[in-house]
Each structure stands twice: as C-alpha cells, then as structure tokens.
Design a protein around this motif. Structure first.
Motif, PDB file in Angstrom:
ATOM      1  N   ALA A   1      15.357 -13.167  -0.119  1.00  0.00           N
ATOM      2  CA  ALA A   1      14.491 -13.635   0.716  1.00  0.00           C
ATOM      3  C   ALA A   1      13.994 -12.495   1.567  1.00  0.00           C
ATOM      4  CB  ALA A   1      14.999 -14.766   1.884  1.00  0.00           C
ATOM      5  N   GLY A   2      12.760 -12.366   2.084  1.00  0.00           N
ATOM      6  CA  GLY A   2      12.135 -11.516   3.112  1.00  0.00           C
ATOM      7  C   GLY A   2      12.411 -11.845   4.527  1.00  0.00           C
ATOM      8  N   PRO A   3      12.013 -11.084   5.359  1.00  0.00           N
ATOM      9  CA  PRO A   3      11.451  -9.624   5.145  1.00  0.00           C
ATOM     10  C   PRO A   3      11.871  -8.882   4.495  1.00  0.00           C
ATOM     11  CG  PRO A   3      11.870 -10.066   7.459  1.00  0.00           C
ATOM     12  CD  PRO A   3      12.538 -11.234   6.863  1.00  0.00           C
ATOM     13  N   PHE A   4      11.181  -7.760   4.075  1.00  0.00           N
ATOM     14  CA  PHE A   4      11.645  -6.613   3.250  1.00  0.00           C
ATOM     15  C   PHE A   4      11.453  -5.360   4.154  1.00  0.00           C
ATOM     16  CE2 PHE A   4      10.254  -9.498  -0.048  1.00  0.00           C
ATOM     17  CZ  PHE A   4      11.642  -9.979  -0.303  1.00  0.00           C
ATOM     18  N   GLU A   5      12.399  -4.411   4.091  1.00  0.00           N
ATOM     19  CA  GLU A   5      12.428  -3.241   4.832  1.00  0.00           C
ATOM     20  C   GLU A   5      11.119  -2.303   4.319  1.00  0.00           C
ATOM     21  OE1 GLU A   5      14.846  -1.981   7.115  1.00  0.00           O
ATOM     22  OE2 GLU A   5      15.760  -4.021   7.042  1.00  0.00           O
ATOM     23  N   GLU A   6      10.922  -1.102   5.225  1.00  0.00           N
ATOM     24  CA  GLU A   6      10.037  -0.049   4.827  1.00  0.00           C
ATOM     25  C   GLU A   6       8.584  -0.739   4.451  1.00  0.00           C
ATOM     26  OE1 GLU A   6      10.801   2.963   4.866  1.00  0.00           O
ATOM     27  OE2 GLU A   6      12.635   2.356   5.528  1.00  0.00           O
ATOM     28  N   ALA A   7       7.946  -1.141   5.329  1.00  0.00           N
ATOM     29  CA  ALA A   7       6.504  -1.535   5.062  1.00  0.00           C
ATOM     30  C   ALA A   7       5.666  -0.822   4.279  1.00  0.00           C
ATOM     31  CB  ALA A   7       5.868  -2.039   6.330  1.00  0.00           C
ATOM     32  N   ASN A   8       5.770   0.625   4.305  1.00  0.00           N
ATOM     33  CA  ASN A   8       4.834   1.216   3.704  1.00  0.00           C
ATOM     34  C   ASN A   8       4.926   1.162   2.002  1.00  0.00           C
ATOM     35  OD1 ASN A   8       7.127   2.788   3.679  1.00  0.00           O
ATOM     36  ND2 ASN A   8       6.042   4.547   4.104  1.00  0.00           N
ATOM     37  N   GLU A   9       5.973   0.502   1.801  1.00  0.00           N
ATOM     38  CA  GLU A   9       6.417   0.421   0.299  1.00  0.00           C
ATOM     39  C   GLU A   9       6.048  -0.887  -0.268  1.00  0.00           C
ATOM     40  OE1 GLU A   9      10.514   1.407  -0.315  1.00  0.00           O
ATOM     41  OE2 GLU A   9      10.414   3.333   0.610  1.00  0.00           O
ATOM     42  N   LEU A  10       5.501  -1.796   0.699  1.00  0.00           N
ATOM     43  CA  LEU A  10       5.175  -3.255   0.321  1.00  0.00           C
ATOM     44  C   LEU A  10       3.546  -3.286   0.143  1.00  0.00           C
ATOM     45  CD1 LEU A  10       7.335  -5.057   2.945  1.00  0.00           C
ATOM     46  CD2 LEU A  10       7.832  -4.743   0.540  1.00  0.00           C
ATOM     47  N   ILE A  11       3.196  -4.270  -0.421  1.00  0.00           N
ATOM     48  CA  ILE A  11       1.863  -4.581  -0.635  1.00  0.00           C
ATOM     49  C   ILE A  11       1.098  -5.646   0.026  1.00  0.00           C
ATOM     50  CG2 ILE A  11       0.217  -5.270  -2.597  1.00  0.00           C
ATOM     51  CD1 ILE A  11       2.036  -4.191  -4.724  1.00  0.00           C
ATOM     52  N   ALA A  12      -0.003  -5.323   0.810  1.00  0.00           N
ATOM     53  CA  ALA A  12      -0.562  -6.299   1.850  1.00  0.00           C
ATOM     54  C   ALA A  12      -1.814  -6.695   1.160  1.00  0.00           C
ATOM     55  CB  ALA A  12      -0.988  -5.449   2.795  1.00  0.00           C
ATOM     56  N   GLY A  13      -2.332  -6.490  -0.021  1.00  0.00           N
ATOM     57  CA  GLY A  13      -3.406  -6.923  -0.782  1.00  0.00           C
ATOM     58  C   GLY A  13      -3.905  -6.181  -1.915  1.00  0.00           C
ATOM     59  N   PHE A  14      -4.934  -6.345  -2.590  1.00  0.00           N
ATOM     60  CA  PHE A  14      -5.163  -5.594  -3.735  1.00  0.00           C
ATOM     61  C   PHE A  14      -6.666  -6.143  -4.076  1.00  0.00           C
ATOM     62  CE2 PHE A  14      -3.811  -9.865  -5.468  1.00  0.00           C
ATOM     63  CZ  PHE A  14      -4.823  -9.834  -6.464  1.00  0.00           C
ATOM     64  N   THR A  15      -7.423  -5.003  -4.858  1.00  0.00           N
ATOM     65  CA  THR A  15      -8.630  -5.184  -5.403  1.00  0.00           C
ATOM     66  C   THR A  15      -8.632  -4.903  -6.797  1.00  0.00           C
ATOM     67  OG1 THR A  15      -9.676  -4.877  -3.424  1.00  0.00           O
ATOM     68  CG2 THR A  15     -11.066  -4.577  -5.272  1.00  0.00           C
ATOM     69  N   LEU A  16      -8.894  -5.878  -7.772  1.00  0.00           N
ATOM     70  CA  LEU A  16      -9.091  -5.317  -9.125  1.00  0.00           C
ATOM     71  C   LEU A  16     -10.501  -5.337  -9.653  1.00  0.00           C
ATOM     72  CD1 LEU A  16      -7.184  -5.256 -11.650  1.00  0.00           C
ATOM     73  CD2 LEU A  16      -7.649  -7.725 -12.069  1.00  0.00           C
ATOM     74  N   ILE A  17     -10.740  -4.148 -10.159  1.00  0.00           N
ATOM     75  CA  ILE A  17     -12.160  -3.772 -10.504  1.00  0.00           C
ATOM     76  C   ILE A  17     -12.092  -3.375 -12.029  1.00  0.00           C
ATOM     77  CG2 ILE A  17     -13.057  -3.219  -8.191  1.00  0.00           C
ATOM     78  CD1 ILE A  17     -12.471  -0.245  -9.261  1.00  0.00           C
ATOM     79  N   ASP A  18     -13.328  -3.609 -12.820  1.00  0.00           N
ATOM     80  CA  ASP A  18     -13.482  -3.009 -14.137  1.00  0.00           C
ATOM     81  C   ASP A  18     -14.651  -2.136 -14.022  1.00  0.00           C
ATOM     82  OD1 ASP A  18     -13.718  -2.954 -16.761  1.00  0.00           O
ATOM     83  OD2 ASP A  18     -13.953  -4.986 -17.279  1.00  0.00           O
ATOM     84  N   VAL A  19     -14.503  -0.983 -14.480  1.00  0.00           N
ATOM     85  CA  VAL A  19     -15.174   0.164 -14.353  1.00  0.00           C
ATOM     86  C   VAL A  19     -15.396   0.797 -15.501  1.00  0.00           C
ATOM     87  CG1 VAL A  19     -15.257   0.408 -11.835  1.00  0.00           C
ATOM     88  CG2 VAL A  19     -13.577   1.822 -13.211  1.00  0.00           C
ATOM     89  N   LYS A  20     -16.382   2.018 -15.732  1.00  0.00           N
ATOM     90  CA  LYS A  20     -16.255   2.558 -17.095  1.00  0.00           C
ATOM     91  C   LYS A  20     -15.467   4.011 -17.041  1.00  0.00           C
ATOM     92  CE  LYS A  20     -21.420   1.478 -17.960  1.00  0.00           C
ATOM     93  NZ  LYS A  20     -21.040   0.166 -17.365  1.00  0.00           N
ATOM     94  N   SER A  21     -14.838   4.287 -16.078  1.00  0.00           N
ATOM     95  CA  SER A  21     -14.176   5.697 -15.819  1.00  0.00           C
ATOM     96  C   SER A  21     -13.285   5.613 -14.672  1.00  0.00           C
ATOM     97  CB  SER A  21     -15.251   6.817 -16.011  1.00  0.00           C
ATOM     98  OG  SER A  21     -15.737   6.778 -14.479  1.00  0.00           O
ATOM     99  N   GLU A  22     -12.357   6.524 -14.917  1.00  0.00           N
ATOM    100  CA  GLU A  22     -11.371   6.987 -13.611  1.00  0.00           C
ATOM    101  C   GLU A  22     -12.344   7.195 -12.540  1.00  0.00           C
ATOM    102  OE1 GLU A  22      -7.379   9.511 -12.593  1.00  0.00           O
ATOM    103  OE2 GLU A  22      -7.971   9.332 -14.647  1.00  0.00           O
ATOM    104  N   GLU A  23     -13.290   8.268 -12.846  1.00  0.00           N
ATOM    105  CA  GLU A  23     -13.961   8.764 -11.639  1.00  0.00           C
ATOM    106  C   GLU A  23     -14.736   7.674 -10.963  1.00  0.00           C
ATOM    107  OE1 GLU A  23     -14.159   9.975 -14.972  1.00  0.00           O
ATOM    108  OE2 GLU A  23     -12.861  11.632 -14.660  1.00  0.00           O
ATOM    109  N   GLU A  24     -15.378   6.728 -11.623  1.00  0.00           N
ATOM    110  CA  GLU A  24     -16.052   5.481 -11.203  1.00  0.00           C
ATOM    111  C   GLU A  24     -15.010   4.662 -10.159  1.00  0.00           C
ATOM    112  OE1 GLU A  24     -18.670   1.662 -11.695  1.00  0.00           O
ATOM    113  OE2 GLU A  24     -17.878   2.853 -13.550  1.00  0.00           O
ATOM    114  N   ALA A  25     -13.671   4.486 -10.631  1.00  0.00           N
ATOM    115  CA  ALA A  25     -12.678   3.700  -9.777  1.00  0.00           C
ATOM    116  C   ALA A  25     -12.606   4.748  -8.641  1.00  0.00           C
ATOM    117  CB  ALA A  25     -11.622   3.648 -10.716  1.00  0.00           C
TER     118      ALA A  25
END
Length: 144
Positions: free
Chosen positions: A68-92
């Motif tokens: 059970a949380g909380p887990f150590e090292e906050a900078n290694e955890l995920i606070a959120g995300f955005t998922l996108i669909d693009v044409k290239s790595e450069e666009e991402a």
C-alpha cells in the motif's frame, strides 16, 4: 503514432496540493488545443500514491506482493498523463514542450514515450519457430 506525456509527481502532488486556478485554466486551454488539432486521445491526473497499491511479481509464476502507498521518491511516480496520436516523434516533441509546467511550482517534469502499436507486439510465427529450433540446438550442444 501514439505518444504518452507522463507527468512526474512532485512532493506537492504527492501531498495532495491542488493546482492553482491559473494552472487549471492553462492546462484546459492546452488540452483544448490538442483536441482542436485532433491529436488528443486522453488526459488525466492521478490521485497521490497514498491511495494506491503497488503489485510486484518477485518470483516468475509466483504470487504477487501487494504494497500500500504512499511510495517513496515522488519524482519516480506518475501524477498524470496525456495520450496523443500524431504523425511523428517531432510532432509529439513539439506538443510536449508546449505543455504548461504541470505542477506550477517550477518542479514539473514530463517524460515523453512512444506507445507500442499492436503490430509491433505480434511476432511472426515462422520467426518464433526458428527461435525455438535455435534454442533446442543450443540446449543439445550444452548437454554434450
């Protein structure tokens, strides 16, 4: 090509400190731009790790360990995300660098990662059979 912009947690997000109204408005505007461009698939924030569980598998095929949380090292955890669909790595990349500081305290960090497509995960059965044959040959050599 799908990419995930992973927003890393900070001590503020792990403490449950809510973003300012200005940051919420900036993120809303950013997400609206993504949507208007037709590239937004999902965008979500996560609760602090104190309400989460970590499930690990220390022994192959064995029972999982649940912590059970909380887990150590906050900078290694995920606070959120955005998922996108693009044409290239450069666009991402271009979209990722336009995201506002996700926490608003100058501590924001975004990790940009490409998502595997289903075709990349499905292997050719002929190649799998050849790999199995090679493993059998190596086993026979090692037994001699």
């Amino acid at each position: 090509m799908r990419f995930m912009m992973i927003v890393k947690a900070t001590r503020h997000s792990e403490a449950g400190i809510k973003p300012t109204r200005e940051l919420v408005d900036a993120m809303k505007a950013y997400n609206e731009e993504l949507a208007k461009a037709g590239v937004l698939l999902a965008a979500e924030g996560l609760q602090p790790s104190s309400g989460g569980l970590r499930i690990s598998y220390p022994i192959p095929g064995g029972m999982p360990n649940v912590t059970a949380g909380p887990f150590e090292e906050a900078n290694e955890l995920i606070a959120g995300f955005t998922l996108i669909d693009v044409k290239s790595e450069e666009e991402a990349y271009e979209w990722a660098i336009r995201m506002p500081d996700p926490h608003g305290f100058g501590e924001g960090e975004i990790e940009l990662r490409q998502v595997f497509e289903a075709a990349e995960l499905i292997r050719d059965p002929r190649i799998l059979a050849m790999e199995a044959d090679l493993r059998d040959q190596i086993d026979m050599i090692n037994k001699k």
